[in-house]
Design a protein around this motif. Sequence first.
Motif, PDB file in Angstrom:
ATOM      1  N   SER A 101       0.808  -1.215   0.000  1.00  0.00           N
ATOM      2  CA  SER A 101       0.000   0.000   0.000  1.00  0.00           C
ATOM      3  C   SER A 101       0.845   1.271   0.000  1.00  0.00           C
ATOM      4  N   ASP A 132       4.412   3.546  -0.808  1.00  0.00           N
ATOM      5  CA  ASP A 132       5.568   3.594  -1.689  1.00  0.00           C
ATOM      6  C   ASP A 132       6.793   3.122  -0.916  1.00  0.00           C
ATOM      7  N   GLY A 143       3.482   2.096  -4.360  1.00  0.00           N
ATOM      8  CA  GLY A 143       2.423   1.379  -3.666  1.00  0.00           C
ATOM      9  C   GLY A 143       1.101   1.556  -4.387  1.00  0.00           C
ATOM     10  N   ASP A 144       0.111   0.828  -3.946  1.00  0.00           N
ATOM     11  CA  ASP A 144      -1.194   0.878  -4.619  1.00  0.00           C
ATOM     12  C   ASP A 144      -2.152   1.897  -4.008  1.00  0.00           C
ATOM     13  N   GLN A 148      -2.017   5.038  -4.449  1.00  0.00           N
ATOM     14  CA  GLN A 148      -2.240   6.038  -5.495  1.00  0.00           C
ATOM     15  C   GLN A 148      -1.948   5.386  -6.845  1.00  0.00           C
ATOM     16  N   ALA A 149      -2.542   5.914  -7.885  1.00  0.00           N
ATOM     17  CA  ALA A 149      -2.307   5.379  -9.231  1.00  0.00           C
ATOM     18  C   ALA A 149      -0.861   5.615  -9.643  1.00  0.00           C
ATOM     19  N   ALA A 150      -0.298   4.654 -10.345  1.00  0.00           N
ATOM     20  CA  ALA A 150       1.062   4.790 -10.866  1.00  0.00           C
ATOM     21  C   ALA A 150       1.039   5.661 -12.117  1.00  0.00           C
ATOM     22  N   SER A 170       7.435  -1.658 -15.142  1.00  0.00           N
ATOM     23  CA  SER A 170       6.683  -2.717 -14.484  1.00  0.00           C
ATOM     24  C   SER A 170       7.506  -4.008 -14.466  1.00  0.00           C
ATOM     25  N   ARG A 173       4.717  -5.178 -10.082  1.00  0.00           N
ATOM     26  CA  ARG A 173       4.946  -3.925  -9.367  1.00  0.00           C
ATOM     27  C   ARG A 173       5.333  -2.836 -10.358  1.00  0.00           C
ATOM     28  N   ARG A 174       4.937  -1.603 -10.053  1.00  0.00           N
ATOM     29  CA  ARG A 174       5.316  -0.443 -10.860  1.00  0.00           C
ATOM     30  C   ARG A 174       6.435   0.280 -10.129  1.00  0.00           C
TER      31      ARG A 174
END
Length: 114
Positions: free
Chosen positions: A2, A4, A76-77, A79-81, A87, A91-92
């Motif tokens: 969740s 970064d 983290g998820d 916020q939008a990447a 990738s 993971r981004r």
Amino acid sequence: MSRDLLLLLEHGFTDPAHPGERFICPDGAPIEGLLAGEPERAARLDVKRLPFPRPRPEVAALLGEAHQGLPVLILGDAQAAPDDAQSANGRRFVTDTRRILDLLAQRHGFARVH
């Protein structure tokens, strides 16, 4: 994940190719300066400092063997990447220092680079 995750080289690392010398990462130094200047914001993300030698098992476990360079901001998820994020392993992430600084400002409210 969740939050970064920012992975940096540890300060004062050694390199067997240069016995008796200590180093800092030229790409990580501006990021370290930003974190030091705003510790309350730095607490909003996970920061880990890793040893210099490769392989770097912790990075490889997250992004795969091909992506062990540091610094890296794993997004983290919460916020939008951004569209320009790379990738790997689902993971981004971003590896460019200037882009990491931009994202720390956008995602966590740090001061922007002028």
